[in-house]
Design a protein around this motif. Sequence first.
Motif, short mmCIF file in Angstrom:
data_model
loop_
_atom_site.label_atom_id
_atom_site.label_comp_id
_atom_site.label_asym_id
_atom_site.label_seq_id
_atom_site.Cartn_x
_atom_site.Cartn_y
_atom_site.Cartn_z
N ALA A 193 0.83 -1.21 0.00
CA ALA A 193 0.00 0.00 0.00
C ALA A 193 0.86 1.26 0.00
O ALA A 193 0.58 2.23 -0.72
N ILE A 194 1.94 1.27 0.79
CA ILE A 194 2.82 2.44 0.85
C ILE A 194 3.55 2.63 -0.47
O ILE A 194 3.65 3.75 -0.98
N LEU A 195 4.04 1.54 -1.03
CA LEU A 195 4.82 1.62 -2.28
C LEU A 195 3.97 1.99 -3.49
O LEU A 195 4.51 2.42 -4.51
N TRP A 196 2.67 1.82 -3.37
CA TRP A 196 1.76 2.15 -4.47
C TRP A 196 1.92 3.61 -4.89
O TRP A 196 1.74 3.96 -6.06
N PHE A 197 2.26 4.47 -3.91
CA PHE A 197 2.35 5.91 -4.17
C PHE A 197 3.79 6.39 -4.43
O PHE A 197 4.02 7.58 -4.56
N MET A 198 4.75 5.47 -4.48
CA MET A 198 6.15 5.88 -4.62
C MET A 198 6.69 5.54 -6.01
O MET A 198 6.51 4.43 -6.50
N ILE A 224 13.32 -2.35 -6.78
CA ILE A 224 13.36 -1.80 -5.42
C ILE A 224 12.08 -2.14 -4.66
O ILE A 224 12.12 -2.53 -3.49
N LYS A 225 10.95 -2.03 -5.34
CA LYS A 225 9.68 -2.37 -4.68
C LYS A 225 9.66 -3.84 -4.27
O LYS A 225 9.19 -4.18 -3.17
N SER A 226 10.18 -4.71 -5.12
CA SER A 226 10.22 -6.14 -4.79
C SER A 226 11.07 -6.39 -3.55
O SER A 226 10.70 -7.16 -2.66
N VAL A 227 12.24 -5.73 -3.49
CA VAL A 227 13.12 -5.89 -2.34
C VAL A 227 12.43 -5.43 -1.07
O VAL A 227 12.46 -6.12 -0.03
N LEU A 228 11.78 -4.28 -1.12
CA LEU A 228 11.14 -3.71 0.08
C LEU A 228 9.97 -4.58 0.55
O LEU A 228 9.75 -4.73 1.76
N ILE A 229 9.24 -5.14 -0.39
CA ILE A 229 8.11 -6.01 0.00
C ILE A 229 8.63 -7.30 0.62
O ILE A 229 8.09 -7.78 1.64
N ILE A 230 9.68 -7.88 0.03
CA ILE A 230 10.26 -9.10 0.60
C ILE A 230 10.77 -8.82 2.02
O ILE A 230 10.54 -9.62 2.94
#
Length: 301
Positions: A236-241, A247-253
């Motif tokens: 949800a947070i990364l949706w707006f970034m 990078i999004k994959s790393v942060l979610i993992i």
Amino acid sequence: MDLFFIILPVLIVFLIGYIGQRIIDFDIKTISTVSLYLMSPFLAFRTFYTTALTMDYLYICLFAILLIIVLFIITWIWAHFLKAERSEVSAMMLGAVFMNSGNYGAPVVLFALGSPGFHIAVIIMVLHSLFMNSLGIFFAAIGGKGKATVKQAFKNVLHMPVLHASIIGIFLQLIHVHVPKPVMNGVDLVADASIPLVMLVLGMQLAAISKTRVKYRFVTAVSIIRIILSPLAAVAILWFMPLSDLIKSVLIIQAAMPAAANTTMLALQFDTEPDLVSFTTFVTTIISIFSIPIVMHFIGI
């Protein structure tokens, strides 16, 4: 099954540490200290020295802060409904807010996404290390019998070698200082050795976890927050970034990682429901063997 094989090498190293601790009974605190103060700083330096500074750094820092705030609010509300006492609230915070991004998350990202993803994982590892040694100490202190102040917590952060190493790496990159190859070769040796060591330490810590009776409603709540709600909040947070898919994959993992093993040390130090914290770490780590491949599947790895 292929996704399970991605994390299998990590689990094998954990198992080696677990068996070794059961048989030999190592001094875990000493080994962990070696990793934190002697080896991880070299990994942090190399990452911040070699990774180009972009706006992505700012967004990654913002993501880490927002995720902690969201998890804090969710945990506080859930603890209120469970009528948790102050020490139990602190124990829930330690388990739910702080994920194992270092000795679990970084190796998984390395095997799943390679070197480019690993550099991002190390940045997150450093940030979470700073948060754990400030907010983590604060939560442990206010809920336990140990004594510590907010000033002491932040003083502890300022004494962390990984912080100094990160700053030096960024500074040398900004002023375009070339580190001689023989020196970088030495840095690489220590940096490359730091990840296997922290993986072994996690296995040792799991072997030393107390199996005494705990209140399972708190373990269940923290497990749901850590394993399910945390990665969902990250999405949800990364949706707006405006970040790349890598990078999004790393942060979610990283957000899907189990409770950080180092929180057990904090709980023991300040006597903040250590059995609850340690058992939560054990349970979420076991669950993560199955949940992390699921997360990787949904993000397209």
